[in-house]
Design a protein around this motif. Sequence first.
Motif, mmCIF file in Angstrom:
data_model
loop_
_atom_site.group_PDB
_atom_site.id
_atom_site.type_symbol
_atom_site.label_atom_id
_atom_site.label_comp_id
_atom_site.label_asym_id
_atom_site.label_seq_id
_atom_site.Cartn_x
_atom_site.Cartn_y
_atom_site.Cartn_z
ATOM 1 N N GLN A 100 0.981 -0.408 1.498
ATOM 2 C CA GLN A 100 1.544 -0.290 0.089
ATOM 3 C C GLN A 100 1.790 -1.523 -0.376
ATOM 4 O O GLN A 100 1.799 -1.699 -1.602
ATOM 5 N N GLY A 101 2.260 -2.529 0.227
ATOM 6 C CA GLY A 101 2.534 -3.845 -0.340
ATOM 7 C C GLY A 101 1.206 -4.783 -0.024
ATOM 8 O O GLY A 101 1.780 -6.029 -0.248
ATOM 9 N N GLY A 110 11.025 -8.303 -8.114
ATOM 10 C CA GLY A 110 10.715 -9.244 -7.041
ATOM 11 C C GLY A 110 11.520 -8.914 -5.649
ATOM 12 O O GLY A 110 12.789 -8.523 -5.937
ATOM 13 N N GLU A 111 11.156 -8.981 -4.456
ATOM 14 C CA GLU A 111 11.705 -8.475 -3.523
ATOM 15 C C GLU A 111 11.668 -9.667 -2.206
ATOM 16 O O GLU A 111 11.632 -9.633 -0.920
ATOM 17 N N GLN A 165 9.095 -2.347 0.288
ATOM 18 C CA GLN A 165 10.059 -1.602 0.873
ATOM 19 C C GLN A 165 10.148 -0.141 0.837
ATOM 20 O O GLN A 165 10.874 0.466 0.183
ATOM 21 N N PRO A 166 9.142 0.553 1.322
ATOM 22 C CA PRO A 166 8.770 2.197 1.102
ATOM 23 C C PRO A 166 10.003 2.919 1.606
ATOM 24 O O PRO A 166 10.234 3.901 1.043
ATOM 25 N N GLU A 167 10.607 2.360 2.719
ATOM 26 C CA GLU A 167 11.546 3.524 3.329
ATOM 27 C C GLU A 167 12.695 3.269 2.528
ATOM 28 O O GLU A 167 13.390 4.400 2.382
ATOM 29 N N GLU A 224 14.988 8.113 -3.092
ATOM 30 C CA GLU A 224 14.145 8.998 -4.012
ATOM 31 C C GLU A 224 13.629 8.192 -5.214
ATOM 32 O O GLU A 224 13.888 8.828 -6.353
ATOM 33 N N VAL A 225 13.043 7.373 -5.077
ATOM 34 C CA VAL A 225 12.792 6.299 -6.400
ATOM 35 C C VAL A 225 11.266 5.704 -6.132
ATOM 36 O O VAL A 225 10.912 5.858 -4.962
#
Length: 540
Positions: free
Chosen positions: A381-382, A296-297, A281-283, A289-290
Amino acid sequence: MRILCVSLVLLQLIGTCFCQFPRACATSEGLRTKVCCPVWEGDGSACGALSGRGFCANVVVSEEPHGPQYPHRGVDDRERWPLAFFNRTCRCAGNYGGYNCGECRFGYWGSNCAEYRVSVRRNILTMSTAEQQKFISYLNLAKNTVSREFVITTGTRKEMGENGENPLFANINTYDLFVWMHYYVSRDALLGGPGNVWADIDFAHESAAFLPWHRVFLLMWESEIRKLTGDFNFTLPYWDWRDAKTCEVCTDSLMGARSSFNPNQISPASVFSSWKVICTQPEDYNNREVLCNASGEGPLLRNPGNHDPSRVSRLPTSGDVDFTVGLQQYETGPMDRFANMSFRNALEGFASPETGMAVPGQSTMHNALHLFMNGTMSSVQGSANDPIFLLHHAFIDSIFERWLRTHQPPRTIYPTANAPIGHNDGYYMVPFLPLYRNGDYFLSNKVLGFEYTYLLDPGQRFLQEFITPYLEQAQRIWQWLLGAGMLGALIAAIIAGIIVVVRRKWKRNQRRKRVPSFGERQPLLHSSSDDGSASYQNTL
């Protein structure tokens, strides 16, 4: 259960030695001093110095300029890696390796790292069912085993305080450690403020380091699995997807079939259906800002073939691979996704495998497989959450190896300056500890100790794919085979003895029936019991 017990014992005896932050360095003291030179337990000295394995040394980073794609300086912890965290690390001597010089360089084995050995990566579709299942069980074990030696950072170096008074590190399982590293190397740069990021930055994609970085990534994966399981003959398999029309490995016996309940998920019959993904979940991370904290997602998503056909018209063919390998130049022009006639850019999938020219908006070769999977693997990214990622990149690496053997390029053709940030020859790969330079892995895998079956000549390939697996299996069960052979010989001897006794009795009965009740008894030719029994035994 047996594998799990072995792995737990090994984890108590030895530590892994690659990847993100060594636990021994992830402390306030380590952050304050910026020193990561852990003790090697073999002699109780930092970096195994007393045994001549290595020593603690200053980190010297390349000062060559990078390209214009990233205009900032001093705002991202990955710049001039690893100086934001450490400026002294272990420098290993000879064939020694690892974050504390307690292990061997890739391709070397033994207590003194003096034995060079070549391991062969095989096509998963030609492996036996038992070998395929063992591979899957190893992946599942890695997913359920917390890394003993490594942790990840859940915050930036600035958030940890000037003197490291607020260390932000977290445990992670072995499988997700590699998923997190692939996220971290490709994530956007946080510039300050919700959603304020620089997206045109990636230390492992879209330029020269794409192939060397993923080569080291796979070598480290193999090393981790070997230590976790105790199977030091383990190698990652590959999926040869040339000319494929469907996802041939998307079956419940391999990487998981499509679920009949939800076409975007994995079949419940597969072990991978219960896996939880991380860093997808890059957005959300950018807005908050983390950094991804590896929680787990949700389930692993995959719906192969139901992708956007305007981006991927077909899967790569043998002709595509042959044309790409034929491109002589490794990098050209801007050395990014717009490079023309660049082997790296064509193989990565930003250029046409028919013309070599960059094709904005299209995805070919490597990129085509990612988008074809239409799920978790389709986001950079994932993407490493999906175990197909490993099979896919092992095959990409084999094409890289084929190109190296075909053209035998000198290291001097690898860009030393002006490539996008993180991709120059002398840049250390983010986020690996120990440190690896990009240019050091722009060389044949024969030096690194591994081979691919499909690159072998036909005789060697037959030996590796059909003969060697059976010999290895026989070697593992030779005691059972010996015992079974002895038992079989004993049973055969008993049966032969019974037959001989029965035969003798039968002949005696026949002689009695043939002897008349009057007159002289005449001897019969070849009627002795000795002759008869010997003749029968010879026949048997």
